[in-house]
Design a protein around this motif. Structure first.
Motif, PDB file in Angstrom:
ATOM      1  N   SER A   1       0.837  -1.207   0.000  1.00  0.00           N
ATOM      2  CA  SER A   1       0.000   0.000   0.000  1.00  0.00           C
ATOM      3  C   SER A   1       0.870   1.254   0.000  1.00  0.00           C
ATOM      4  N   ALA A   2       1.919   1.235   0.866  1.00  0.00           N
ATOM      5  CA  ALA A   2       2.788   2.419   0.957  1.00  0.00           C
ATOM      6  C   ALA A   2       3.464   2.683  -0.389  1.00  0.00           C
ATOM      7  N   LEU A   3       3.981   1.620  -1.013  1.00  0.00           N
ATOM      8  CA  LEU A   3       4.666   1.801  -2.301  1.00  0.00           C
ATOM      9  C   LEU A   3       3.686   2.283  -3.377  1.00  0.00           C
ATOM     10  N   TRP A   4       2.458   1.741  -3.307  1.00  0.00           N
ATOM     11  CA  TRP A   4       1.443   2.153  -4.296  1.00  0.00           C
ATOM     12  C   TRP A   4       1.112   3.647  -4.141  1.00  0.00           C
TER      13      TRP A   4
ATOM     14  N   GLN B   1       4.843  14.082  -6.113  1.00  0.00           N
ATOM     15  CA  GLN B   1       5.234  14.426  -4.734  1.00  0.00           C
ATOM     16  C   GLN B   1       5.527  13.159  -3.927  1.00  0.00           C
ATOM     17  N   GLU B   2       6.328  12.291  -4.500  1.00  0.00           N
ATOM     18  CA  GLU B   2       6.629  11.006  -3.851  1.00  0.00           C
ATOM     19  C   GLU B   2       7.215  11.190  -2.444  1.00  0.00           C
ATOM     20  N   PHE B   3       8.115  12.175  -2.314  1.00  0.00           N
ATOM     21  CA  PHE B   3       8.846  12.301  -1.042  1.00  0.00           C
ATOM     22  C   PHE B   3       7.944  12.681   0.125  1.00  0.00           C
ATOM     23  N   GLN B   4       6.816  13.346  -0.182  1.00  0.00           N
ATOM     24  CA  GLN B   4       5.904  13.755   0.896  1.00  0.00           C
ATOM     25  C   GLN B   4       5.293  12.544   1.606  1.00  0.00           C
ATOM     26  N   PHE B   5       5.171  11.448   0.858  1.00  0.00           N
ATOM     27  CA  PHE B   5       4.504  10.277   1.437  1.00  0.00           C
ATOM     28  C   PHE B   5       5.476   9.162   1.828  1.00  0.00           C
ATOM     29  N   PHE B   6       6.764   9.502   1.755  1.00  0.00           N
ATOM     30  CA  PHE B   6       7.759   8.456   1.996  1.00  0.00           C
ATOM     31  C   PHE B   6       7.662   7.866   3.408  1.00  0.00           C
ATOM     32  N   TYR B   7       7.220   8.724   4.358  1.00  0.00           N
ATOM     33  CA  TYR B   7       7.145   8.259   5.753  1.00  0.00           C
ATOM     34  C   TYR B   7       6.245   7.022   5.908  1.00  0.00           C
ATOM     35  N   LEU B   8       5.358   6.789   4.900  1.00  0.00           N
ATOM     36  CA  LEU B   8       4.474   5.608   4.989  1.00  0.00           C
ATOM     37  C   LEU B   8       5.272   4.306   5.052  1.00  0.00           C
ATOM     38  N   LEU B   9       6.512   4.365   4.520  1.00  0.00           N
ATOM     39  CA  LEU B   9       7.335   3.141   4.549  1.00  0.00           C
ATOM     40  C   LEU B   9       7.803   2.792   5.958  1.00  0.00           C
ATOM     41  N   LEU B  10       7.588   3.717   6.883  1.00  0.00           N
ATOM     42  CA  LEU B  10       7.924   3.404   8.286  1.00  0.00           C
ATOM     43  C   LEU B  10       6.946   2.385   8.870  1.00  0.00           C
ATOM     44  N   LEU B  11       5.697   2.443   8.391  1.00  0.00           N
ATOM     45  CA  LEU B  11       4.651   1.634   9.036  1.00  0.00           C
ATOM     46  C   LEU B  11       4.920   0.121   9.013  1.00  0.00           C
ATOM     47  N   PRO B  12       5.273  -0.473   7.830  1.00  0.00           N
ATOM     48  CA  PRO B  12       5.528  -1.925   7.850  1.00  0.00           C
ATOM     49  C   PRO B  12       6.686  -2.294   8.776  1.00  0.00           C
ATOM     50  N   VAL B  13       7.721  -1.433   8.806  1.00  0.00           N
ATOM     51  CA  VAL B  13       8.879  -1.708   9.663  1.00  0.00           C
ATOM     52  C   VAL B  13       8.500  -1.592  11.138  1.00  0.00           C
ATOM     53  N   ILE B  14       7.693  -0.574  11.448  1.00  0.00           N
ATOM     54  CA  ILE B  14       7.254  -0.413  12.849  1.00  0.00           C
ATOM     55  C   ILE B  14       6.438  -1.637  13.272  1.00  0.00           C
TER      56      ILE B  14
ATOM     57  N   PRO C   1      16.048   9.694 -11.944  1.00  0.00           N
ATOM     58  CA  PRO C   1      17.407  10.203 -12.120  1.00  0.00           C
ATOM     59  C   PRO C   1      18.230  10.010 -10.843  1.00  0.00           C
ATOM     60  N   ALA C   2      19.562  10.089 -10.974  1.00  0.00           N
ATOM     61  CA  ALA C   2      20.465   9.821  -9.847  1.00  0.00           C
ATOM     62  C   ALA C   2      20.163  10.717  -8.648  1.00  0.00           C
ATOM     63  N   SER C   3      19.815  11.984  -8.888  1.00  0.00           N
ATOM     64  CA  SER C   3      19.573  12.906  -7.762  1.00  0.00           C
ATOM     65  C   SER C   3      18.374  12.407  -6.930  1.00  0.00           C
ATOM     66  N   ASP C   4      17.312  11.951  -7.609  1.00  0.00           N
ATOM     67  CA  ASP C   4      16.154  11.417  -6.880  1.00  0.00           C
ATOM     68  C   ASP C   4      16.514  10.108  -6.182  1.00  0.00           C
ATOM     69  N   PHE C   5      17.308   9.300  -6.893  1.00  0.00           N
ATOM     70  CA  PHE C   5      17.715   8.006  -6.317  1.00  0.00           C
ATOM     71  C   PHE C   5      18.447   8.223  -4.987  1.00  0.00           C
ATOM     72  N   ILE C   6      19.352   9.201  -4.983  1.00  0.00           N
ATOM     73  CA  ILE C   6      20.098   9.493  -3.738  1.00  0.00           C
ATOM     74  C   ILE C   6      19.118   9.903  -2.646  1.00  0.00           C
ATOM     75  N   ALA C   7      18.165  10.755  -3.003  1.00  0.00           N
ATOM     76  CA  ALA C   7      17.188  11.216  -1.998  1.00  0.00           C
ATOM     77  C   ALA C   7      16.394  10.033  -1.445  1.00  0.00           C
ATOM     78  N   PHE C   8      15.977   9.120  -2.345  1.00  0.00           N
ATOM     79  CA  PHE C   8      15.246   7.924  -1.881  1.00  0.00           C
ATOM     80  C   PHE C   8      16.114   7.092  -0.950  1.00  0.00           C
ATOM     81  N   GLN C   9      17.378   6.924  -1.331  1.00  0.00           N
ATOM     82  CA  GLN C   9      18.265   6.103  -0.517  1.00  0.00           C
ATOM     83  C   GLN C   9      18.480   6.714   0.868  1.00  0.00           C
ATOM     84  N   ILE C  10      18.604   8.051   0.926  1.00  0.00           N
ATOM     85  CA  ILE C  10      18.803   8.697   2.229  1.00  0.00           C
ATOM     86  C   ILE C  10      17.540   8.538   3.085  1.00  0.00           C
ATOM     87  N   LEU C  11      16.381   8.679   2.450  1.00  0.00           N
ATOM     88  CA  LEU C  11      15.139   8.480   3.212  1.00  0.00           C
ATOM     89  C   LEU C  11      15.012   7.030   3.680  1.00  0.00           C
TER      90      LEU C  11
END
Ligand code: ADP
Length: 542
Positions: A208-211, A220-233, A265-275
Motif C-alpha cells: 500500500s505504501a509503495l502504491w 510528490q513522492e517524497f511527501q509520502f515516503f514516511y508511509l514506509l515506516l509503518l511496515p517496519v514499525i 534520475p540519480a539525484s532522486d535516487f540518492i534522496a530515496f536512498q537517504i530516506l
C-alpha cells in the motif's frame, strides 16, 4: 553469531568459506549495480561490503586479504580493471583495508553470543558504520583524484555517491547477517497463525505504501515516503530487532528495484536512498528497544520463578525452625514436670493431689505444644487464622501463668495491668503465642539485671477502634547491633536464640490488621507495643 563462527571454524573448511564468500560477493556486486558512476562503477546501493564485514566479524580478521581478492575479481568482471588497472587496484586496496578497520571497531559489539541487540549496541553500530564508510569514501575519492581518474570538481559528488551506496547496503544487509540465527529462532517460536498475520500485514502495508508513494503521489513522492515506516514499525514492535532487520532489508530491496525500474534520475535516487536509510535507522533502534524489553520480561519471569523457589525453601526452613523454636519451651516444661512426677512418686507417693496437679500440667503443656505445631503449620503454609472472641487480659494472665516458673527461677516479677474491657476478635492461639514471645523476651532481659528489682510490665489499654498492649521490662534494652534488624527472621543476639520470635510476632499482628513496634523512648530496658483492631470480623491473610 559466534556459534555460527564456531560451526564454520569447526568445519575448518576455509576454502569453501572463501569460495562461497567470493561467489556471493561477485554475484551481489553484479545484481546491485544501480546508478553506477561511469568508469569507476560506484553504485547507489552496494550491499557486498556487508558480506565482507560479516565474514571478518564471524570468521576472523585472517580473512581480510579475501576482501581485496573479491573486490578485484568483481572489478575485473565488470571491466573496471582493464579500463583503469592501477586506480581500480588502489581503490580496492583502500576499501579492503578500510573495512578491515571498521570490522575491528565493530568486533566488541558482536563478540557476545547474542551480539547486536541493545539500543546501545545498535547506536554504536550505526555510528561506526557511518563514520567508517565516510572515511573509506573520502580516502577512495582522494586516491582517484590523485590518480586523475576523477576531477577535483567531482570529488564531493563521488564521495557522496560512494557513502550513500555503501552505507545503505551495509545498514540494510549486515544486521540481517549478524542476527540471522536469532531471527530463525524467533520465527520457529511463532505459531503459523502469527506468521501468516504478521507477514500478511507487513506485505499489505508495504504494498500500500509503495502504491501510494509511486502510484498515487507523483510528482510528490517524497511527501509520502514516511508511509514506509509503518511496515517496519509493525514488525519491529511485534518481534524486535532480528525480524525487523529482515523487514528493513525486504523493504530496501523492493524500493531499490522499484526506483530502478521506474528510471528515476540519480539525484532522486540518492534522496530515496537517504530516506530509506532514515527508515532503516528508525527501524533498527525501535527493534532494539523492543528486543531489550522482551529480554527484560524474560529475565523478570526467570527472577520471579527463582524468587518463588527461594521463598518456598525459606518458608519451609522458617516453618521447621519456627516449630522447633516455639515448642522447645513446652517440651522443656514437660521434661521438668515429668521429672517432678518421678520424684514425687518415689519420695512422696501418698501426695496424690500434687501428683495429679503436676500430671494435669503435663497434659496441658503437651496439648499446647501440639496446638502450636498445628497453628504454626496453618499460619505459615496457608496464612489461616482462626478468629473468635477472646479477652486479651485473660490471655495475658494465662501466658504469665505458663511462664511463672521461668520468671520465678530468674527472680523476675511479671505484672499485668488492664484498663476496662479487653475483648477482641482474634486467633487465640496466635495472640497467646505473641504474648509468650514478648513476655519471655522481657523475662530473659530483666533476668540479666544484677541488682535491684527485676520486672516485666504488661499494660493493656483500649481506644475506640483498637486495643494497645505495652510490654516493658527493666533489662539492659535492645543492643544497637540488633536494632535495625530487630524484626527480621534469624536476627538474634542470644547464643541459643533463633531470632524468630519477633518476626513471627509481627506476622501474627499484621495478619490481624494490627501493628507491632519497638518504642525507642524508654529510658531503661526494652519497650515493645502492639495494637490490634477491636471490632474485626475478618483478617487480611498475608
Ligand atoms: P530470640 O529471642 O530467639 O533471639 P527474638 O526474635 O524473640 O528471637 O528476638 C530477637 C532479638 O531481639 C533478641 O536476640 C534480642 O537481641 C532482642 N530482644 C528482643 N526482646 C528484647 C528485650 N525485651 N530486651 C532486649 N533485647 C531484646
Amino acid at each position: 553469531m559466534s556459534q555460527l563462527a564456531a560451526n564454520l571454524r569447526g568445519k575448518s573448511n576455509w576454502v569453501i568459506i572463501l569460495c562461497a564468500y567470493i561467489t556471493v560477493y561477485v554475484i551481489l556486486d553484479r545484481i546491485s549495480s544501480v546508478q553506477a558512476l561511469p568508469d569507476i562503477g560506484f553504485t547507489l546501493w552496494n550491499p557486498p561490503p556487508a558480506i565482507s564485514l560479516a565474514l571478518l566479524l564471524t570468521c576472523g580478521l585472517l580473512f581480510a586479504p579475501a576482501l581485496f581478492v573479491a573486490a578485484v575479481l568483481a572489478d575485473a568482471l565488470s571491466g573496471a580493471v582493464s579500463a583503469w588497472l592501477w586506480p581500480a587496484l588502489a581503490s580496492d586496496a583502500v576499501v579492503a583495508a578500510g573495512y578491515t578497520v571498521v570490522a575491528v571497531a565493530l568486533r566488541p559489539l558482536v563478540r557476545r553470543a547474542a551480539g547486536l541487540q541493545s539500543v546501545r549496541e545498535v547506536s554504536w553500530f550505526l555510528v561506526i558504520i557511518s563514520v567508517g564508510v565516510l572515511a573509506i569514501a573520502g580516502s577512495v575519492g582522494a586516491a582517484l583524484v590523485l590518480m586523475n581518474v576523477v576531477p577535483m570538481s567531482r570529488f564531493t559528488a563521488t564521495v557522496r555517491h560512494f557513502w550513500v551506496g555503501d552505507l545503505t547496503g551495509i545498514v540494510g544487509l549486515l544486521p540481517v547477517l549478524l542476527t540471522a540465527p536469532r531471527a530463525w529462532k524467533r520465527w520457529r517460536e511463532l505459531s503459523t497463525r502469527t506468521r501468516v498475520v504478521d507477514v500478511g500485514v507487513f506485505a499489505l502495508s508495504l504494498a500500500s505504501a509503495l502504491w501510494i508513494i509511486f502510484g498515487v503521489a507523483p510528482p510528490q513522492e517524497f511527501q509520502f515516503f514516511y508511509l514506509l515506516l509503518l511496515p517496519v514499525i509493525w514488525i519491529g514492535v511485534r518481534h524486535g530487532l532480528s525480524l525487523c532487520a529482515m523487514a528493513i532489508l525486504t523493504e530496501q530491496v523492493t524500493l531499490v528495484a522499484l526506483v530502478n525500474q521506474l528510471d528515476y534520475p540519480a539525484s532522486d535516487f540518492i534522496a530515496f536512498q537517504i530516506l530509506s536509510l532514515a527508515v532503516a535507522v528508525a527501524g533498527l533502534v525501535l527493534g532494539a528497544v523492543v528486543t531489550e524489553r522482551l529480554h527484560a520480561e524474560v529475565k523478570l519471569r526467570q527472577q520471579q520463578a527463582e524468587l518463588g523457589r527461594v521463598t518456598r525453601i525459606t518458608t519451609a526452613g522458617a516453618l521447621g525452625s519456627a516449630i522447633v523454636h516455639e515448642i522447645s519451651q513446652p517440651l522443656a516444661t514437660l521434661a521438668t514436670y515429668a521429672h517432678a512426677c518421678q520424684r514425687l512418686s518415689s519420695t512422696a507417693p501418698q501426695d496424690k493431689r500434687l501428683l495429679t496437679e503436676t500430671l494435669a500440667k503435663i497434659e496441658s503443656e503437651a496439648l499446647r505444644a501440639g496446638e502450636i505445631v498445628e497453628r504454626l503449620r496453618d499460619f505459615l503454609s496457608k496464612g489461616d487464622t482462626l478468629l473468635g472472641p477472646m479477652a486479651l487480659e485473660e490471655a495475658a494472665r494465662r501466658v504469665a501463668g505458663a511462664l511463672v516458673d521461668e520468671a520465678r527461677v530468674n527472680g523476675v516479677e511479671v505484672r499485668i495491668e488492664a484498663q476496662s474491657e479487653t475483648s477482641i476478635v482474634a486467633d487465640r492461639v496466635q495472640v497467646e503465642q505473641l504474648l509468650v514471645n514478648l513476655i519471655r523476651n522481657g523475662i530473659e532481659a530483666a533476668a540479666e539485671r544484677t541488682t535491684g528489682e527485676k520486672r516485666v510490665r504488661v499494660r493493656i489499654s483500649r481506644s475506640d477502634s483498637e486495643i494497645r498492649v505495652d510490654v516493658e521490662d527493666n533489662g539492659p534494652g535492645v543492643t544497637p547491633e540488633i536494632m535495625e534488624r530487630l524484626f527480621e527472621p534469624f536476627a538474634t543476639s542470644k547464643t541459643r536464640g533463633m531470632g524468630l520470635g519477633l518476626s513471627l510476632s509481627r506476622q501474627i499482628v499484621e495478619s490481624h490488621g494490627g501493628r507491632l513496634w519497638y518504642e525507642r523512648t524508654s529510658a531503661m530496658g526494652a519497650h515493645f507495643a502492639f495494637c490490634l483492631p477491636c471490632n474485626r470480623t475478618n483478617v487480611d491473610v498475608r
